[in-house]
Design a protein around this motif. Sequence first.
Motif, PDB file in Angstrom:
ATOM      1  N   GLU A 325      72.303  -2.911  -3.088  1.00 46.37           N
ATOM      2  CA  GLU A 325      71.687  -3.051  -4.393  1.00 46.37           C
ATOM      3  C   GLU A 325      70.221  -2.698  -4.186  1.00 46.37           C
ATOM      4  N   PHE A 326      69.689  -1.841  -5.011  1.00 48.81           N
ATOM      5  CA  PHE A 326      68.349  -1.315  -4.760  1.00 48.81           C
ATOM      6  C   PHE A 326      67.448  -1.612  -5.948  1.00 48.81           C
ATOM      7  N   LEU A 327      66.396  -2.368  -5.689  1.00 53.03           N
ATOM      8  CA  LEU A 327      65.437  -2.684  -6.750  1.00 53.03           C
ATOM      9  C   LEU A 327      64.077  -2.133  -6.365  1.00 53.03           C
ATOM     10  N   PRO A 328      63.701  -0.989  -6.939  1.00 51.84           N
ATOM     11  CA  PRO A 328      62.367  -0.461  -6.645  1.00 51.84           C
ATOM     12  C   PRO A 328      61.351  -1.143  -7.543  1.00 51.84           C
ATOM     13  N   SER A 329      60.145  -1.248  -7.081  1.00 53.42           N
ATOM     14  CA  SER A 329      59.113  -1.805  -7.930  1.00 53.42           C
ATOM     15  C   SER A 329      58.758  -0.784  -9.013  1.00 53.42           C
ATOM     16  N   SER A 330      58.220  -1.269 -10.097  1.00 48.71           N
ATOM     17  CA  SER A 330      57.818  -0.380 -11.189  1.00 48.71           C
ATOM     18  C   SER A 330      56.734  -1.113 -11.967  1.00 48.71           C
ATOM     19  N   PRO A 331      55.947  -0.382 -12.748  1.00 49.32           N
ATOM     20  CA  PRO A 331      54.904  -1.058 -13.522  1.00 49.32           C
ATOM     21  C   PRO A 331      55.487  -2.178 -14.390  1.00 49.32           C
ATOM     22  N   ALA A 332      56.653  -1.928 -14.984  1.00 47.11           N
ATOM     23  CA  ALA A 332      57.244  -2.952 -15.860  1.00 47.11           C
ATOM     24  C   ALA A 332      57.650  -4.189 -15.055  1.00 47.11           C
ATOM     25  N   ALA A 350      64.461  -5.402 -14.568  1.00 48.38           N
ATOM     26  CA  ALA A 350      64.908  -4.668 -13.378  1.00 48.38           C
ATOM     27  C   ALA A 350      65.949  -3.632 -13.769  1.00 48.38           C
ATOM     28  N   GLN A 351      66.904  -4.045 -14.591  1.00 48.81           N
ATOM     29  CA  GLN A 351      67.981  -3.132 -14.973  1.00 48.81           C
ATOM     30  C   GLN A 351      67.470  -1.945 -15.771  1.00 48.81           C
ATOM     31  N   ALA A 352      66.457  -2.190 -16.561  1.00 46.26           N
ATOM     32  CA  ALA A 352      65.918  -1.099 -17.378  1.00 46.26           C
ATOM     33  C   ALA A 352      64.968  -0.204 -16.586  1.00 46.26           C
ATOM     34  N   ASN A 353      64.659  -0.611 -15.350  1.00 45.00           N
ATOM     35  CA  ASN A 353      63.638   0.131 -14.603  1.00 45.00           C
ATOM     36  C   ASN A 353      64.085   0.515 -13.197  1.00 45.00           C
ATOM     37  N   GLY A 354      65.252   1.105 -13.124  1.00 48.92           N
ATOM     38  CA  GLY A 354      65.640   1.758 -11.875  1.00 48.92           C
ATOM     39  C   GLY A 354      66.481   0.945 -10.915  1.00 48.92           C
ATOM     40  N   LEU A 355      66.922  -0.259 -11.321  1.00 45.09           N
ATOM     41  CA  LEU A 355      67.789  -1.035 -10.434  1.00 45.09           C
ATOM     42  C   LEU A 355      69.125  -0.311 -10.254  1.00 45.09           C
ATOM     43  N   VAL A 356      69.560  -0.168  -8.999  1.00 46.11           N
ATOM     44  CA  VAL A 356      70.906   0.334  -8.731  1.00 46.11           C
ATOM     45  C   VAL A 356      71.726  -0.876  -8.297  1.00 46.11           C
ATOM     46  N   SER A 357      72.779  -1.195  -9.030  1.00 51.80           N
ATOM     47  CA  SER A 357      73.549  -2.396  -8.693  1.00 51.80           C
ATOM     48  C   SER A 357      74.484  -2.121  -7.523  1.00 51.80           C
ATOM     49  N   LEU A 358      74.988  -3.199  -6.930  1.00 48.65           N
ATOM     50  CA  LEU A 358      75.979  -3.056  -5.856  1.00 48.65           C
ATOM     51  C   LEU A 358      77.169  -2.249  -6.357  1.00 48.65           C
ATOM     52  N   PHE A 359      77.556  -2.530  -7.613  1.00 49.43           N
ATOM     53  CA  PHE A 359      78.705  -1.817  -8.169  1.00 49.43           C
ATOM     54  C   PHE A 359      78.424  -0.319  -8.265  1.00 49.43           C
ATOM     55  N   GLU A 360      77.219   0.028  -8.731  1.00 50.15           N
ATOM     56  CA  GLU A 360      76.905   1.457  -8.878  1.00 50.15           C
ATOM     57  C   GLU A 360      76.883   2.163  -7.528  1.00 50.15           C
TER      58      GLU A 360
END
Length: 438
Positions: A325-332, A350-360
């Motif tokens: 699962e990948f959560l990059p930082s972002s201004p938001a 997080a979901q609206a700003n580039g989070l890739v879930s384990l499922f994805e």
Amino acid sequence: MSIELKLNSWIQDAYSRGASDIHFEPDKDDKVRIRFRVDGKLKTIETAEGARVVASRIKVMAGMDLNEKNVPLDGRIRVDKWIKSLSTLDMRVSTLPCLGGEKIVCRLIDRKKLDMSLDEIGFTPKMLSRYRPLIAKPHGLVLHVGPTGSGKTTSLYSIIQTLKKQGDLNIQTAEDPIEYDVFGITQTMVNAEQGLTFPLVLRALLRQDPDVILVGEIRDAETGTIAVEAAMTGHLVLSTLHTNDAVGTVVRLLDMGVPPFCIAYALSCIVSQRFVRRLCTKCRRSQAPDATAQKILGSTRPIYKAKGCSECSREGYKGRIPLFEFLPSSPALRRAVYGNVTPDSLNATAQANGLVSLFEDGRDKVWLGQTSLQEVMRLTQGAGNPAAKPKPKRRVATGLGQTGVKPGKPRRAPAGLRPKAKGKPQAKPQAKPKPRPR
Ligand SMILES: [Zn+2]
């Protein structure tokens, strides 16, 4: 066959099956049950006579005191000293007194894995292209999180291997314990009993002109705060946390008392990882997804399924791969963290700003033929999986019920069993921060 030879053959067998642990479990009749953990599952190998002799032999190999039978011990075996052919294998040995004698668990650590580059640890090319720039930056905090045995440490070492090749970086670590020795970097072992705590080591380390700092694990606010401050002041900081997911990690850091401002500005990314079984490449077969699979995956793209052959003991799977699962930082995300929003709101950001879930990530790996949809579903029920039932409430607000303490990791005995210790001894009590030595 002598016990020595038997033990050697168990170790060789475990290694060739790709086991992560060997369990030696004694009973009252001096028998010992041998079990291997392979691909996450425990398998009984055999029950043999002579539990006490086996225990003694392992303790000799690990350089432990044979007279210490009533306290848990912690040790390490360089296996090639005893079995020449296993030149890259180390074993971390833990003993615990129990009915019938001592239960011993050996964690197999293959030093070969240490040489894995970032391309080899299981990132899809798509995710790697987003991850790589973050570790190329000279500053920032990169966290790998997940339960024990999810491959966090292997991931961090692969970053170290990649950075080491540049040749012009001072890479220093603070670890407890040191999992692998790496040539060309400076590793310091934390030893809370001797007052050598994570905060103490980190402060000293920061005076040594480091470029890259690996902090074995963030367990408390002080360590967390030093780590994020270092990441804000021109250092690349790599660390792990014992949390379940990426957003939960941010919440956990906040719960610990690490200042939101620091987390917001230091964080580069959080990667949460879990293993799934890898499809056997000899027998996996490609086919069109059925209606259910189509609905879950949202595509008619062919997928691979497990079958079973002699190569994989009819399992259809051989070995494991991580899902990330990948959560990059972002201004938001920074604004949300700084604004101390609720976990739900943080999750939405997080979901609206580039989070890739384990499922994805799992879905991509199903399409790549690395694992099956069943494996991904088994693991990701609820983890960003559109087919999963929505959870009524996230548990992150409570810090996921995590203690921040690595379970199953005994302290170096005999101090771990101090007679004076009252109540439930903590696995990892934090020593009081000491004044800095001059
Ligand atoms: Zn097969």
